[in-house]
Motif scaffolding. Structure first.
Motif, PDB file in Angstrom:
ATOM      1  N   LEU A  39      -2.222 -10.120 -18.097  1.00 20.38           N
ATOM      2  CA  LEU A  39      -2.067  -8.889 -16.852  1.00 20.38           C
ATOM      3  C   LEU A  39      -0.993  -9.804 -15.743  1.00 20.38           C
ATOM      4  O   LEU A  39      -0.859 -10.518 -15.388  1.00 20.38           O
ATOM      5  CB  LEU A  39      -3.847  -8.990 -16.207  1.00 20.38           C
ATOM      6  N   VAL A  40       0.141  -8.868 -15.723  1.00 19.05           N
ATOM      7  CA  VAL A  40       1.209  -9.799 -15.051  1.00 19.05           C
ATOM      8  C   VAL A  40       1.009  -9.363 -13.021  1.00 19.05           C
ATOM      9  O   VAL A  40       0.782 -10.494 -12.427  1.00 19.05           O
ATOM     10  CB  VAL A  40       2.398  -8.327 -15.344  1.00 19.05           C
ATOM     11  N   GLY A  41      -0.444  -8.436 -13.035  1.00 18.02           N
ATOM     12  CA  GLY A  41      -0.468  -8.010 -11.582  1.00 18.02           C
ATOM     13  C   GLY A  41      -0.918  -7.462 -11.053  1.00 18.02           C
ATOM     14  O   GLY A  41      -1.258  -6.513 -12.341  1.00 18.02           O
ATOM     15  N   ILE A  42      -1.776  -6.477  -9.944  1.00 16.22           N
ATOM     16  CA  ILE A  42      -1.887  -5.076  -9.947  1.00 16.22           C
ATOM     17  C   ILE A  42      -1.526  -4.210  -8.045  1.00 16.22           C
ATOM     18  O   ILE A  42      -0.261  -5.158  -7.463  1.00 16.22           O
ATOM     19  CB  ILE A  42      -3.645  -5.419  -8.909  1.00 16.22           C
ATOM     20  N   VAL A  43      -0.835  -3.684  -8.169  1.00 12.20           N
ATOM     21  CA  VAL A  43      -0.371  -2.885  -8.111  1.00 12.20           C
ATOM     22  C   VAL A  43      -1.337  -1.358  -7.207  1.00 12.20           C
ATOM     23  O   VAL A  43      -1.991  -1.118  -7.902  1.00 12.20           O
ATOM     24  CB  VAL A  43       1.345  -2.171  -7.999  1.00 12.20           C
ATOM     25  N   CYS A  44      -1.016  -1.375  -5.728  1.00 15.33           N
ATOM     26  CA  CYS A  44      -1.868   0.030  -5.173  1.00 15.33           C
ATOM     27  C   CYS A  44      -1.564   0.087  -4.029  1.00 15.33           C
ATOM     28  O   CYS A  44      -0.433   0.123  -3.183  1.00 15.33           O
ATOM     29  CB  CYS A  44      -3.313  -0.866  -4.948  1.00 15.33           C
ATOM     30  N   GLY A  45      -2.851   0.856  -2.688  1.00 17.69           N
ATOM     31  CA  GLY A  45      -2.359   1.348  -1.605  1.00 17.69           C
ATOM     32  C   GLY A  45      -3.460   1.763  -0.405  1.00 17.69           C
ATOM     33  O   GLY A  45      -4.465  -0.092  -0.320  1.00 17.69           O
ATOM     34  N   HIS A  46      -4.101   2.373   0.019  1.00 12.15           N
ATOM     35  CA  HIS A  46      -5.433   3.101   0.255  1.00 12.15           C
ATOM     36  C   HIS A  46      -5.021   2.349   1.862  1.00 12.15           C
ATOM     37  O   HIS A  46      -6.173   3.644   2.301  1.00 12.15           O
ATOM     38  CB  HIS A  46      -6.362   2.307  -0.520  1.00 12.15           C
ATOM     39  N   VAL A  47      -4.715   1.496   2.114  1.00 12.86           N
ATOM     40  CA  VAL A  47      -5.185   0.459   3.482  1.00 12.86           C
ATOM     41  C   VAL A  47      -4.346   0.790   4.672  1.00 12.86           C
ATOM     42  O   VAL A  47      -4.083   0.677   5.108  1.00 12.86           O
ATOM     43  CB  VAL A  47      -5.875  -0.912   3.726  1.00 12.86           C
ATOM     44  N   HIS A  48      -2.606   1.729   4.197  1.00 10.65           N
ATOM     45  CA  HIS A  48      -1.695   1.501   4.662  1.00 10.65           C
ATOM     46  C   HIS A  48      -0.872   1.206   5.815  1.00 10.65           C
ATOM     47  O   HIS A  48      -0.840   1.157   6.531  1.00 10.65           O
ATOM     48  CB  HIS A  48      -2.614   3.285   5.804  1.00 10.65           C
ATOM     49  N   PHE A  49      -1.061  -0.673   4.684  1.00  5.93           N
ATOM     50  CA  PHE A  49       0.201  -1.374   5.516  1.00  5.93           C
ATOM     51  C   PHE A  49      -0.254  -1.981   4.076  1.00  5.93           C
ATOM     52  O   PHE A  49      -0.434  -2.087   3.498  1.00  5.93           O
ATOM     53  CB  PHE A  49      -0.933  -1.932   6.426  1.00  5.93           C
ATOM     54  N   GLY A  50       1.170  -3.068   4.250  1.00  3.18           N
ATOM     55  CA  GLY A  50       1.499  -4.019   3.542  1.00  3.18           C
ATOM     56  C   GLY A  50       1.158  -4.881   2.819  1.00  3.18           C
ATOM     57  O   GLY A  50       0.429  -5.507   4.052  1.00  3.18           O
ATOM     58  N   HIS A  51       0.457  -5.720   1.810  1.00  2.00           N
ATOM     59  CA  HIS A  51      -0.049  -7.105   2.011  1.00  2.00           C
ATOM     60  C   HIS A  51      -0.023  -7.759   0.284  1.00  2.00           C
ATOM     61  O   HIS A  51       0.612  -6.536  -0.775  1.00  2.00           O
ATOM     62  CB  HIS A  51      -1.290  -7.230   1.898  1.00  2.00           C
ATOM     63  N   ALA A  52       0.438  -8.334  -0.207  1.00  2.00           N
ATOM     64  CA  ALA A  52       0.460  -9.506  -0.819  1.00  2.00           C
ATOM     65  C   ALA A  52      -0.087 -11.232  -1.344  1.00  2.00           C
ATOM     66  O   ALA A  52       0.562 -11.617   0.140  1.00  2.00           O
ATOM     67  CB  ALA A  52       1.795  -9.475  -1.159  1.00  2.00           C
ATOM     68  N   ASP A  53      -0.931 -10.918  -2.272  1.00  2.00           N
ATOM     69  CA  ASP A  53      -1.715 -12.241  -2.136  1.00  2.00           C
ATOM     70  C   ASP A  53      -1.752 -12.186  -3.658  1.00  2.00           C
ATOM     71  O   ASP A  53      -2.473 -11.533  -4.575  1.00  2.00           O
ATOM     72  CB  ASP A  53      -2.120 -12.783  -0.952  1.00  2.00           C
ATOM     73  N   ALA A  54      -2.480 -13.894  -4.050  1.00  2.00           N
ATOM     74  CA  ALA A  54      -2.827 -13.874  -5.483  1.00  2.00           C
ATOM     75  C   ALA A  54      -4.179 -13.446  -4.892  1.00  2.00           C
ATOM     76  O   ALA A  54      -5.220 -13.652  -4.030  1.00  2.00           O
ATOM     77  CB  ALA A  54      -3.340 -14.866  -5.761  1.00  2.00           C
TER      78      ALA A  54
END
Length: 295
Positions: A254-269
């Motif tokens: 599993l390389v990672g996950i891409v998503c949305g929904h919350v209407h702001f950006g974020h990146a974390d493990a």
């Protein structure tokens, strides 16, 4: 399989090195465009369409309509040499025929393969009750954008498998979980694409501040009032099993996950060595360029 997420220092980019990948793959990720096109083919939605168009214009840089942001983002795919486009829900604010025709035409014009998964607004019509019945009624409208299966699908791009799961009800069904497990068992590097992000401790504070509810998959902290307001029931057993698989299970490829929904950006493990990328909403000019490189 060794996966390395590289800090690019940009909210609009992600770079991941993947052991054994034979060629670079570039993806354009779009989410939460909230297109509001409607015409006489959906007469009951004309008024709500006008209201929603004005609503999103108020949050748009320069007051641009959501359609303009969508077209600009897709045009960017040519600039970056994208190999595919990934769309993770709420691309349309409601499933009007005009919205869906527009999306299909604009995606076809790129000449690129794409993967489309639904968000909670994709299948909801503002003048109707938010319900399983409404979802079942409008779900078939997405067959053309999802290879006939809005619930789950996958496609291979340059040696990477893009896997879409519709979790727009805050649930993952047993069939969806079995499909996800089968893709992860393929041995190919897999990028999971879905609308609602996994609960991640570092994401939760901003979600709660913005929405006053923990609107993440398998999140704790719901109250009876927020569940009623957001129409979210307790996590099903299959949803809990999916969350456990992704955060603790054997998902080496599993390389990672891409998503949305919350209407702001974020990146974390969401687990050691694996990152969830929440991309800024398209109605505000958001997008993310994802570069997958041989590692």
């Amino acid at each position: 399989m060794r996966i390395e997420h590289v800090d690019t220092g940009s909210a609009n980019e992600a770079t991941v090195r993947i052991e054994g990948l034979r060629q670079p793959v570039t993806l354009l990720h779009l989410t939460d465009s909230h297109l509001t096109e409607v015409d006489a083919r959906d007469p009951d939605a004309l008024d709500s369409g006008r209201r929603q168009r004005a609503h999103f214009a108020a949050y748009s840089p320069g007051g641009l309509p959501t359609l303009e942001h969508f077209r600009r983002a897709l045009a960017w795919s040519s600039e970056i040499g994208a190999d595919a486009v990934v769309l993770t829900g709420d691309i349309v604010d409601f499933p009007s025929v005009a919205n869906l025709d527009l999306v299909a035409d604009e995606l076809a014009a790129t000449g690129l393969p794409y993967l489309y998964t639904l968000g909670n607004h994709d299948w909801h019509v503002p003048h109707l009750q938010w319900s399983d019945e409404t979802r079942a009624r409008y779900y078939p409208r997405f067959h053309g954008l999802t290879a006939g299966n809005p619930a789950y699908q996958a496609c291979d791009v340059g040696g990477v498998r893009l896997v879409a799961i519709d979790n727009s009800t805050y649930q993952v069904s047993s069939d969806q979980l079995a499909f996800l497990q089968a893709q992860l068992a393929s041995g190919q590097p897999c990028l999971l694409c879905m609308h609602i992000p996994l609960y991640v401790p570092s994401l939760a504070p901003a979600v709660l501040t913005t929405w006053q509810a923990p609107i993440m998959l398998a999140a704790e902290g719901w109250t009876a009032e927020t569940r009623a307001a957001w129409r979210v029931r307790d996590a099903d057993e299959s949803t809990r099993r999916c969350y456990a698989l992704l955060t603790e299970g054997p998902v080496e490829n599993l390389v990672g996950i891409v998503c949305g929904h919350v209407h702001f950006g974020h990146a974390d493990a969401f687990r050691d060595g694996r990152v969830q990328y929440v991309t800024r909403p398209g109605f505000a000019g958001g997008y993310r360029v994802i570069r997958l490189l041989p590692g």
